[in-house]
Scaffold this active site. Sequence first.
Site, PDB file in Angstrom:
ATOM      1  N   HIS A  76       0.853  -1.192   0.000  1.00 15.76           N
ATOM      2  CA  HIS A  76       0.000   0.000   0.000  1.00 15.76           C
ATOM      3  C   HIS A  76       0.888   1.241   0.000  1.00 15.76           C
ATOM      4  CE1 HIS A  76      -3.801   2.161   0.730  1.00 15.76           C
ATOM      5  NE2 HIS A  76      -3.032   3.018   1.374  1.00 15.76           N
TER       6      HIS A  76
ATOM      7  N   ASP B 134       3.711   6.317 -13.534  1.00 16.19           N
ATOM      8  CA  ASP B 134       3.922   5.700 -12.226  1.00 16.19           C
ATOM      9  C   ASP B 134       5.427   5.618 -11.988  1.00 16.19           C
ATOM     10  OD1 ASP B 134       4.008   4.075  -9.953  1.00 16.19           O
ATOM     11  OD2 ASP B 134       2.334   2.829 -10.607  1.00 16.19           O
TER      12      ASP B 134
ATOM     13  N   ARG C 260       6.867   4.483  -9.199  1.00 21.16           N
ATOM     14  CA  ARG C 260       7.203   3.569  -8.114  1.00 21.16           C
ATOM     15  C   ARG C 260       8.080   2.412  -8.584  1.00 21.16           C
ATOM     16  NH1 ARG C 260       1.160   2.496  -6.004  1.00 21.16           N
ATOM     17  NH2 ARG C 260       0.907   2.395  -8.285  1.00 21.16           N
TER      18      ARG C 260
END
Length: 351
Positions: free
Chosen positions: A208, A283, A285
């Site tokens: 998360h 993104d 990440r």
Amino acid sequence: MSDPTARVRRAIALLRAGRPVRIDGVGAMAVLAVETATPDMLEVVDSDRAARLLISGERAAGLALANRRDAADSAVPVLIAREAWLDGPAALALADPGRDLDRTLIGPLIPGPLDFPDVARTGLQLARSAGLLPALWVLPPTEGAESFSVDDLRKSAGAVELLARAKLPLDDMPPTQIVVFRTLADGQEHVVLVIGAFGGQPPLVRLHSECLTGDVFGSLKCDCGPQLKEALRLIGAAGGGILLYLRQEGRGIGIANKIRAYALQDRGLDTVDANRRLGFADDERGYAEAAAMLRALGVDRIRLLTNNPNKVAGLESAGIGVVERVGHHMPANPHNADYLATKHSRSGHLG
């Protein structure tokens, strides 16, 4: 300083503090973050006003430079020639797209030759890792300046250390421990909840990404808060598992840039285009550090609670076996329906 993670961490701290950093490689250069550079520092390091401006290919596209050869590929940084009007405030206005939709772009903007794209990419990635807009002043590689190399970012990926571990009673949950890790390259501290027991079987795991607006304030613009609560409920119902709470606000762009993206979404851009106009990828990440945390806990095979195939691929490429993907769907509301549709249609999230 022989440790690559220490060099990267120092370089990130210097960029955040508005100090120059030298990048060693084929075609060394020194860089200074546009967002944190003060007028006094610019006067010291660029008294003859010769520094050029380096921006990402994504941001160049937002500045209508995509028809230029050097800006045709969003993965290729773009070097903008210095002009008399291009001072600190003007460079920051170019880097921050908040006013792009309100005014005619200043200019002219003249891309120059980029002889060493690998060094340039490394500098922009360092700025992103620092949570800054990917825009840099490019300076001569001054001797004696703090430096790191192109290879240091790669070598430091996935390096973590376990800092602390303790019991954490949670309402209506099995016995839980909280574990704190630090990623060595950027100094970020991540939290892992080890919940209940999973008897040697691959545990149910949720990665998360931190979402201050959704997790804490209950924002309806995303589904992060409900995802977090439901993940804990599902892990508890399974008798145990692991939740990694990762410091990856805004899909890895940081809280300030996330709110900048929100402001662009208020003007009609979707979440993907907002990130790209800021100069980031859809993104940002990575999951090497998450994989390292799981390994440090003795886990190398998991059941992953996600709709995002990039998480599966990222963990598997880092050596974690994903034996099952478990869907994690939240109902839409009037404020996040378009956001969820965009994640499905443009970011590849599974239905």
